[in-house]
Design a protein around this motif. Structure first.
Motif, mmCIF file in Angstrom:
data_model
loop_
_atom_site.group_PDB
_atom_site.id
_atom_site.type_symbol
_atom_site.label_atom_id
_atom_site.label_comp_id
_atom_site.label_asym_id
_atom_site.label_seq_id
_atom_site.Cartn_x
_atom_site.Cartn_y
_atom_site.Cartn_z
ATOM 1 N N PRO A 1 3.584 0.187 3.765
ATOM 2 C CA PRO A 1 3.260 1.562 3.384
ATOM 3 C C PRO A 1 4.308 2.209 2.485
ATOM 4 O O PRO A 1 4.126 3.344 2.043
ATOM 5 C CB PRO A 1 3.247 2.271 4.742
ATOM 6 C CG PRO A 1 4.325 1.571 5.526
ATOM 7 C CD PRO A 1 4.260 0.115 5.078
ATOM 8 N N ILE B 1 0.105 5.077 0.878
ATOM 9 C CA ILE B 1 0.289 5.746 2.169
ATOM 10 C C ILE B 1 1.483 6.693 2.102
ATOM 11 O O ILE B 1 1.351 7.898 2.337
ATOM 12 C CB ILE B 1 0.466 4.706 3.304
ATOM 13 C CG1 ILE B 1 -0.836 3.914 3.500
ATOM 14 C CG2 ILE B 1 0.886 5.399 4.603
ATOM 15 C CD1 ILE B 1 -0.683 2.691 4.385
ATOM 16 N N LEU C 1 -6.627 3.630 5.411
ATOM 17 C CA LEU C 1 -6.424 2.255 4.937
ATOM 18 C C LEU C 1 -7.090 1.266 5.887
ATOM 19 O O LEU C 1 -7.750 0.318 5.452
ATOM 20 C CB LEU C 1 -4.933 1.934 4.841
ATOM 21 C CG LEU C 1 -4.662 0.482 4.436
ATOM 22 C CD1 LEU C 1 -4.725 0.308 2.926
ATOM 23 C CD2 LEU C 1 -3.346 -0.031 4.973
ATOM 24 N N THR D 1 -4.111 7.923 4.339
ATOM 25 C CA THR D 1 -3.398 7.710 5.600
ATOM 26 C C THR D 1 -3.531 6.255 6.056
ATOM 27 O O THR D 1 -4.377 5.509 5.540
ATOM 28 C CB THR D 1 -3.988 8.598 6.703
ATOM 29 O OG1 THR D 1 -5.338 8.174 6.953
ATOM 30 C CG2 THR D 1 -3.987 10.071 6.311
ATOM 31 N N VAL D 2 -2.720 5.888 7.025
ATOM 32 C CA VAL D 2 -2.826 4.554 7.623
ATOM 33 C C VAL D 2 -4.233 4.352 8.179
ATOM 34 O O VAL D 2 -4.832 3.285 8.024
ATOM 35 C CB VAL D 2 -1.772 4.376 8.740
ATOM 36 C CG1 VAL D 2 -2.050 3.126 9.562
ATOM 37 C CG2 VAL D 2 -0.373 4.312 8.141
ATOM 38 N N GLN E 1 0.845 -1.198 0.000
ATOM 39 C CA GLN E 1 0.000 0.000 0.000
ATOM 40 C C GLN E 1 0.882 1.252 0.000
ATOM 41 O O GLN E 1 0.879 2.054 0.946
ATOM 42 C CB GLN E 1 -0.947 -0.021 1.215
ATOM 43 C CG GLN E 1 -1.985 -1.125 1.153
ATOM 44 C CD GLN E 1 -2.960 -0.986 -0.009
ATOM 45 O OE1 GLN E 1 -3.207 0.117 -0.494
ATOM 46 N NE2 GLN E 1 -3.502 -2.097 -0.493
#
Ligand SMILES: [Mg+2]
Length: 154
Positions: free
Chosen positions: A93, A58, A68, A64-65, A55
């Motif tokens: 990320p 990110i 997600l 953002t985390v 991902q």
């Protein structure tokens, strides 16, 4: 004595759901039924089901985390309603330029999951839509690889 478990490691984008690049919009989730069937089958045989997903959106700043995690929670909820229990989700990320140890085909997410959940990697399976990323990871760890091709996949 710790009893090691087997796991089905499975990619998310292009494998469980339609790949919409860098999207964290849960309203656009489309689940592939062959992935649901695969996860049900392995789960029925006692395998843990662990999502392993790159991902980089990110660290590229697209989401953002937290966003997600909300997306993943919605997906997990949908899958639960379809009879699939997800045991864990691991995400990377990082962008390729960061040269991390977790971005597939690097193996960090799987080795972390194996430590956390007592997984026997060699007797586990990796499923994904990308031979280079998912297949590459499987090869590095000596795991069987299941290629999941969908129309949207590259
Ligand atoms: Mg994929």
């Amino acid at each position: 004595m710790v009893v090691l478990k087997k796991a089905l490691f499975i990619d998310r984008d292009g494998t469980i759901i339609k790949d919409i690049p860098y999207s964290a919009d849960a309203g656009r989730i489309e689940i592939y039924h062959d992935a649901v069937d695969l996860m049900k089958r392995y789960s029925g045989e006692g395998y843990l089901i662990v999502i392993i997903t790159n991902q980089s959106g990110i660290n590229r700043g697209y989401f953002t985390v937290q966003e997600l995690k909300i997306f993943n929670d919605v997906l997990i909820h949908y899958l639960q309603n379809m009879g699939v229990h997800i045991d864990a989700v691991y995400f990377c990320p990082h962008t390729p330029e960061e040269n991390c140890r977790c971005r597939k085909p690097e193996t960090g997410m799987v080795t972390a999951a194996a430590t956390d959940l007592n997984i026997d990697i060699k007797n586990s399976v990796m499923a994904g839509d990308r031979e280079d990323m998912d297949g590459g990871l499987a090869e590095r760890l000596g795991m069987r690889f299941i290629l999941m091709k969908h129309e949207q996949s590259e």
